[in-house]
Enzyme design. Structure first.
Site, PDB file in Angstrom:
ATOM      1  N   CYS A 146       0.839  -1.199   0.000  1.00  0.00           N
ATOM      2  CA  CYS A 146       0.000   0.000   0.000  1.00  0.00           C
ATOM      3  C   CYS A 146       0.882   1.260   0.000  1.00  0.00           C
ATOM      4  CB  CYS A 146      -0.988  -0.044   1.165  1.00  0.00           C
ATOM      5  SG  CYS A 146      -2.376   1.090   0.958  1.00  0.00           S
ATOM      6  N   HIS A 163      -3.709  -5.266   0.613  1.00  0.00           N
ATOM      7  CA  HIS A 163      -3.180  -5.708   1.915  1.00  0.00           C
ATOM      8  C   HIS A 163      -3.172  -7.237   2.010  1.00  0.00           C
ATOM      9  CE1 HIS A 163      -2.830  -1.818   4.010  1.00  0.00           C
ATOM     10  NE2 HIS A 163      -3.811  -1.450   3.204  1.00  0.00           N
ATOM     11  N   GLU A 172      -1.901  -9.003   4.278  1.00  0.00           N
ATOM     12  CA  GLU A 172      -1.898  -9.454   5.677  1.00  0.00           C
ATOM     13  C   GLU A 172      -3.289  -9.661   6.254  1.00  0.00           C
ATOM     14  OE1 GLU A 172      -1.745  -4.897   5.913  1.00  0.00           O
ATOM     15  OE2 GLU A 172      -1.119  -6.485   4.541  1.00  0.00           O
ATOM     16  N   SER A 190       0.093 -12.805  38.414  1.00  0.00           N
ATOM     17  CA  SER A 190      -1.299 -12.367  38.547  1.00  0.00           C
ATOM     18  C   SER A 190      -2.278 -13.486  38.248  1.00  0.00           C
ATOM     19  CB  SER A 190      -1.566 -11.214  37.575  1.00  0.00           C
ATOM     20  OG  SER A 190      -1.504 -11.678  36.241  1.00  0.00           O
ATOM     21  N   GLY A 244      -2.831 -14.145  35.130  1.00  0.00           N
ATOM     22  CA  GLY A 244      -3.146 -13.857  33.733  1.00  0.00           C
ATOM     23  C   GLY A 244      -2.233 -14.641  32.809  1.00  0.00           C
ATOM     24  N   VAL A 245      -2.521 -14.600  31.523  1.00  0.00           N
ATOM     25  CA  VAL A 245      -1.773 -15.393  30.543  1.00  0.00           C
ATOM     26  C   VAL A 245      -0.286 -15.057  30.572  1.00  0.00           C
ATOM     27  CG1 VAL A 245      -1.465 -15.850  28.071  1.00  0.00           C
ATOM     28  CG2 VAL A 245      -3.769 -15.668  29.029  1.00  0.00           C
ATOM     29  N   ASP A 246       0.039 -13.773  30.492  1.00  0.00           N
ATOM     30  CA  ASP A 246       1.441 -13.379  30.325  1.00  0.00           C
ATOM     31  C   ASP A 246       2.297 -13.760  31.530  1.00  0.00           C
ATOM     32  OD1 ASP A 246       0.556 -12.305  27.932  1.00  0.00           O
ATOM     33  OD2 ASP A 246       0.295 -10.306  28.757  1.00  0.00           O
ATOM     34  N   SER A 247       1.858 -13.382  32.728  1.00  0.00           N
ATOM     35  CA  SER A 247       2.686 -13.677  33.907  1.00  0.00           C
ATOM     36  C   SER A 247       2.742 -15.184  34.173  1.00  0.00           C
ATOM     37  CB  SER A 247       2.173 -12.929  35.145  1.00  0.00           C
ATOM     38  OG  SER A 247       0.926 -13.413  35.575  1.00  0.00           O
ATOM     39  N   SER A 248       1.680 -15.909  33.814  1.00  0.00           N
ATOM     40  CA  SER A 248       1.671 -17.365  34.016  1.00  0.00           C
ATOM     41  C   SER A 248       2.699 -18.046  33.120  1.00  0.00           C
ATOM     42  CB  SER A 248       0.279 -17.938  33.733  1.00  0.00           C
ATOM     43  OG  SER A 248      -0.668 -17.388  34.624  1.00  0.00           O
TER      44      SER A 248
END
Length: 525
Positions: free
Chosen positions: A85, A181, A183, A235, A237-241
């Site tokens: 683009c 695009h 993507e 916490s 949550g996904v990230d900290s786990s």
């Protein structure tokens, strides 16, 4: 062990809402890539040493004064370049072609392009065939300006009825431009085009896979941390786990997880976190009950950004205190992920604007006494989840709806009080329970309840009540950058409303939020 960063693509960002999507698609193909602002230096590109470069889209006009340009070195680096683009337009203009400003005849949405000439980018790809036997591709367009003359050495590869240069190529230099695009999912063969570019044209190996990423992360963690101890704010949550599981594998009992119950969690969340990570996975967890400390710190504060910063600051204070109890704790681990890094970095040109500060990268004090360990900072959320599955975390935990770092601190509008949090927890639990029962939970991307600090008159039996209002929020989205409100069935909404009003003493009215993003954000604060 294969080097997962050996082959890599550099994506230069000109401000398109789709740029992160390009990076995610390249990663899905199995190739590492990084996303940088367009105004990078030759030295930075040389140091990164990409196997190929993608010039992404952007909202500006190449014909406008001072509009962004790719660094000249991009075209002298000796690697393949793909312009998408705006990226195609700036490539054309910088290499001697011409771009004209669109006057009411841009293309926005679905389009069909006809492939005129064979190209490595479109090899063996077609959605249909024209009457003259040319391949046709279903694509997604979003442009006003267009290329009116291609640079010397390029050929026109594809066209639409209104765009004579929908794709162009210089096969000798391996420079390609597409006006559409690839993507986005609406471009049906878009992923195959990006595969051709990354795997064949740039000759990258597909080394970027969950098992390899885990192996690489563990080696890097061992090298960074050595014999030191690490504290992680867990916490649930996904990230900290996922960070907890990676660190547990890398350094074992040198990891101390600090689980802070800040009074801003969902119903029974504290008990669930302790049971899973302490009892089931055997991690070393310190449980800190800090509800009063957080609520006291936020007392009287109604402004969302200030609340986020306060919550971040108190978390870090607690980690600092806990670290002093661990003699060798030199590191604080965080679940910062790649979109946090991108959005908080902004551009040297000041074209990026902060909409909301991120919990993991904003609010950290300058004099923090520990170093930072951020093993997920290269990863997108979908990659973090795949790694979590590989590490043995349960699917229903990893694919739970997103929950903000500041928790209920930004789902209670205005000042946060214990009474409000307690009511919100109960109402939200009913909403989520009913979504599961109706088999709707996995059909929406995110659902939650918001506490509104306004009272409303209600009637219960023969009595009048004057109690609080909550709003239900459910959205459908692919990338969380844009979202539609979920069209939940009326009878379902009625059932949730009745349960909340009857079972949660203190709530008299339930409303449903029907705002899209944009103009609204998904979270209220």
């Amino acid at each position: 062990m294969s080097n997962i960063h050996e082959h890599k693509i550099l994506i230069l960002d000109f401000g398109s809402q789709y740029t992160q999507l390009i990076a995610r698609r390249i990663r899905e193909i199995g190739v590492y890539c990084e996303l940088w602002a367009w105004d990078v230096s030759e030295e930075q590109i040389r140091e990164f040493a990409p196997n190929g470069i993608i010039l992404a889209g952007g909202p500006e006009s190449v014909t406008a004064e001072n509009s962004p340009r790719a660094p000249e070195y991009v075209f002298n680096a000796g690697v393949p370049v793909l312009g998408i683009c705006y990226g195609m337009q700036t490539m054309s203009e910088q290499l001697g072609g011409k771009v004209i400003q669109g006057v009411g005849e841009g293309e926005f949405g679905y389009a069909q392009v006809e492939v005129q000439t064979e190209s490595a980018l479109f090899k063996a790809i077609e959605d249909a065939v024209s009457e003259t036997g040319k391949p046709l591709l279903d694509v997604w367009m979003s442009h006003g300006d267009k290329v009116s003359a291609i640079p010397e050495g390029f050929v026109a590869v594809a066209k639409t009825e209104t765009c004579p240069f929908a794709a162009m190529a210089n096969e000798d230099k391996q420079f390609y431009g597409v006006q559409f695009h690839p993507e986005v999912t609406h471009t049906r063969q878009g992923k195959r085009m990006l595969e051709h570019f990354a795997l064949e044209i740039c000759a990258c190996a597909a080394n970027w896979k969950p098992a390899s990423i885990i192996e690489d992360a563990i080696e890097r963690l061992k090298a960074q941390i050595g014999d030191d101890e690490v504290i992680l704010g867990l916490s649930g949550g996904v990230d900290s786990s996922v960070v907890a599981m990676l660190l547990h594998r890398a350094i074992g009992d040198k990891l101390t997880c600090v689980f802070v119950d800040n009074g801003l969690l969902r119903l029974n969340e504290a008990e669930q976190v302790m049971e899973m990570f302490g009892d089931h996975f055997g991690l070393n967890i310190v449980h800190v009950d800090a509800e009063n400390r957080f609520l006291d710190a936020m007392a009287g504060e109604a402004e969302p950004e200030a609340k986020r910063k306060i919550i971040g600051r108190v978390f870090v204070e607690i980690f600092d205190e806990e670290s002093k109890k661990c003699v060798n704790a030199k590191w604080l681990a965080q679940g910062t992920i790649y979109p946090d890094v991108i959005e908080s970095a902004g551009s040297a040109t000041g074209k990026a604007h902060c909409i909301k500060s991120h919990h993991n990268v904003g609010g950290l004090p300058d004099d923090m006494e520990m170093g930072l360990v951020e093993p997920l900072r290269e990863l997108f959320k979908d990659e973090v989840r795949k790694i979590g599955l590989e590490l043995g975390l349960p699917y229903n935990m990893l694919y739970r709806h997103p929950f903000p770092g500041p928790g209920l601190g930004v789902r209670v509008l205005g000042e946060v009080k214990k009474e409000y949090c307690d009511l919100l927890r109960l109402a939200d639990a009913i909403f989520i329970e009913e979504l599961h029962k109706a088999d709707l939970y996995n059909k929406v991307s995110q659902a939650f309840t918001v506490f509104l600090p306004v009272r409303s008159v209600g009637v219960m039996g023969d009595g009048r009540k004057y109690d609080w209002v909550v709003s239900l929020r459910a959205v459908e989205t692919i990338d969380f950058m844009t979202a539609h409100w979920a069209h939940l069935p009326y009878d379902f909404l009625g059932r949730v409303s009745n349960r909340i009003i009857n079972e949660v003493n203190g709530i008299s009215r339930v409303v449903y939020d029907i705002s899209g993003k944009p103009p609204a954000t998904i979270e209220w604060e």
